[in-house]
Design a protein around this motif. Structure first.
Motif, short mmCIF file in Angstrom:
data_model
loop_
_atom_site.label_atom_id
_atom_site.label_comp_id
_atom_site.label_asym_id
_atom_site.label_seq_id
_atom_site.Cartn_x
_atom_site.Cartn_y
_atom_site.Cartn_z
N MET A 106 7.71 19.01 -15.90
CA MET A 106 7.45 20.45 -15.93
C MET A 106 6.14 20.79 -16.63
O MET A 106 5.68 21.94 -16.57
CB MET A 106 8.60 21.17 -16.65
N ASP A 107 5.55 19.84 -17.30
CA ASP A 107 4.34 20.09 -18.09
C ASP A 107 3.22 20.67 -17.22
O ASP A 107 2.79 20.03 -16.26
CB ASP A 107 3.89 18.78 -18.75
N ASP A 108 2.78 21.86 -17.56
CA ASP A 108 1.72 22.55 -16.80
C ASP A 108 0.93 23.43 -17.77
O ASP A 108 0.99 24.66 -17.71
CB ASP A 108 2.34 23.39 -15.69
N PRO A 109 0.19 22.80 -18.69
CA PRO A 109 -0.51 23.57 -19.71
C PRO A 109 -1.65 24.40 -19.11
O PRO A 109 -2.21 24.03 -18.07
CB PRO A 109 -1.04 22.49 -20.65
N PRO A 110 -1.98 25.53 -19.75
CA PRO A 110 -1.38 26.03 -21.00
C PRO A 110 -0.17 26.94 -20.77
O PRO A 110 0.46 27.36 -21.74
CB PRO A 110 -2.53 26.82 -21.62
N ALA A 111 0.14 27.26 -19.51
CA ALA A 111 1.23 28.21 -19.27
C ALA A 111 2.57 27.66 -19.74
O ALA A 111 3.38 28.39 -20.33
CB ALA A 111 1.30 28.56 -17.79
N PHE A 112 2.82 26.37 -19.48
CA PHE A 112 4.09 25.76 -19.85
C PHE A 112 3.80 24.34 -20.31
O PHE A 112 3.56 23.45 -19.49
CB PHE A 112 5.05 25.75 -18.65
N THR A 113 3.78 24.14 -21.61
CA THR A 113 3.40 22.86 -22.19
C THR A 113 4.62 22.14 -22.74
O THR A 113 5.36 22.69 -23.57
CB THR A 113 2.38 23.05 -23.32
N VAL A 114 4.85 20.92 -22.25
CA VAL A 114 5.92 20.08 -22.79
C VAL A 114 5.30 19.19 -23.86
O VAL A 114 4.62 18.21 -23.56
CB VAL A 114 6.57 19.24 -21.68
N VAL A 115 5.50 19.55 -25.10
CA VAL A 115 4.88 18.85 -26.22
C VAL A 115 5.58 17.52 -26.47
O VAL A 115 4.96 16.51 -26.82
CB VAL A 115 4.91 19.73 -27.49
N GLY A 116 6.89 17.49 -26.30
CA GLY A 116 7.66 16.29 -26.60
C GLY A 116 8.03 16.22 -28.07
O GLY A 116 7.97 17.22 -28.80
N ARG A 117 8.37 15.03 -28.51
CA ARG A 117 8.83 14.84 -29.89
C ARG A 117 7.65 14.88 -30.84
O ARG A 117 6.58 14.33 -30.56
CB ARG A 117 9.55 13.51 -29.99
N VAL A 118 7.84 15.53 -31.98
CA VAL A 118 6.81 15.61 -33.01
C VAL A 118 7.40 15.15 -34.34
O VAL A 118 8.61 15.27 -34.57
CB VAL A 118 6.25 17.04 -33.15
#
Length: 319
Positions: A197-209
């Motif tokens: 789904m990652d589609d930056p900058p509108a929808f960013t899947v950052v993941g684990r931090v």
């Protein structure tokens, strides 16, 4: 003594059985599954933690599936029907397990009064979810640049996965209709489906931090589009502690002592959630009122002192 099934393997299980001997003054199992997996040991006065009321969570998942029974192709509808029936069986199975465990131990612990009431278990007690008070709240007074909307949670947890999918497919597009430059960030362990789904900058899947501090500091609003689940949402409590405004579904805020329009904004459809985000991001006075009221409620109900008091009450019931 406290045992966590996530940190014990077969060798550790054998070591535990050889090592653990009654009688302890107080035994706390952090998961119902841990207690069962260890053979329901009688090591002394025992408390079992139910982080979620699994039977109730499964019934809510089934309710969500029911809306799909008349949608899609014949094959899709048939699959939904099978999943629906299996879900009801799973819920009944969980209910029997919960009752069995409750009968075997002194007390079971749930995260909210609502879950205790729904459980019907006579020895259910409340220990609320809490988060430590930050040295300084990380929330910022107003958006700087494109508004940042945060959803946090591991998508390996099925209710979170459903929430992310709904956020991506329905809620996010509605948010961008009303706030064209809004940027949604999804933070936490991601399944491959979520990573796609990652589609930056509108929808960013950052993941684990490693820590949420940087993400909380950049968030202008926290969104909780949960459609099923149980317990209470730590992500909301953490936002309250950091003075970040929250937009949630009714179910997302369930189990918390909060009032819609006072401590957070609540809506239960995609358009309503988007409108709530627009209001909270564009109305400075509303934003200030909500974050201050929410922070006071956090200090009253969801700081570490509240947990200490609840734990003391649980311990006082054991003999």
């Amino acid at each position: 003594m406290e045992m966590d099934s996530r940190r014990i393997d077969r060798e550790g299980l054998e070591q535990f059985r050889n090592w653990a001997r009654p009688h302890y003054d107080f035994v706390w199992f952090s998961y119902m599954q841990t207690y069962i997996w260890l053979g329901e040991p009688d090591l002394g006065p025992t408390v079992v933690d139910f982080p979620d009321l699994e039977s109730r969570k499964e019934r809510r998942r089934v309710d969500l599936i029911r809306t799909q029974l008349t949608q899609g192709t014949l094959v899709t509808r048939a699959r939904s029907a099978v999943t629906y029936l299996q879900g009801w069986k799973n819920a009944d199975d969980w209910r029997r397990v919960e009752r069995h465990v409750a009968e075997k131990v002194d007390s079971v612990v749930l995260a909210s009064t609502a879950d205790c009431q729904l459980s019907g278990l006579s020895n259910a007690l409340v220990v609320p979810n809490v988060v430590p008070e930050p040295l300084m709240p990380l929330g910022r007074a107003e958006p700087v640049g494109p508004p940042q909307v945060l959803f946090q949670g591991s998508s390996l947890y099925p209710p979170n996965l459903d929430a992310v999918q709904w956020l991506h497919d329905r809620v996010g597009p509605e948010i961008r209709k009303q706030i064209p430059d809004a940027q949604i960030r999804v933070v936490g362990r991601a399944t491959p489906a979520v990573e796609r789904m990652d589609d930056p900058p509108a929808f960013t899947v950052v993941g684990r931090v490693p820590t949420m501090d940087a993400e909380l500091a950049r968030a202008d609003a926290v969104i909780v589009p949960m459609r099923y689940g149980g317990g209470s949402r730590i992500k909301i409590i953490e936002a309250f502690a950091n003075k970040i405004p929250v937009v949630s579904t009714t179910l997302g805020a369930e189990g918390l002592d909060v009032e819609a329009g006072v401590h957070l904004l609540i809506a239960d459809d995609a358009e309503g959630l988007a409108t709530a985000c627009r209001r909270i991001l564009s109305d400075r006075d509303l934003r200030d009122q909500i974050v201050e009221a929410a922070h006071v409620r956090y200090l009253q109900r969801y700081g570490l002192d509240a947990a200490r008091s609840a734990l003391a009450r649980v311990a006082s019931t054991l003999r």
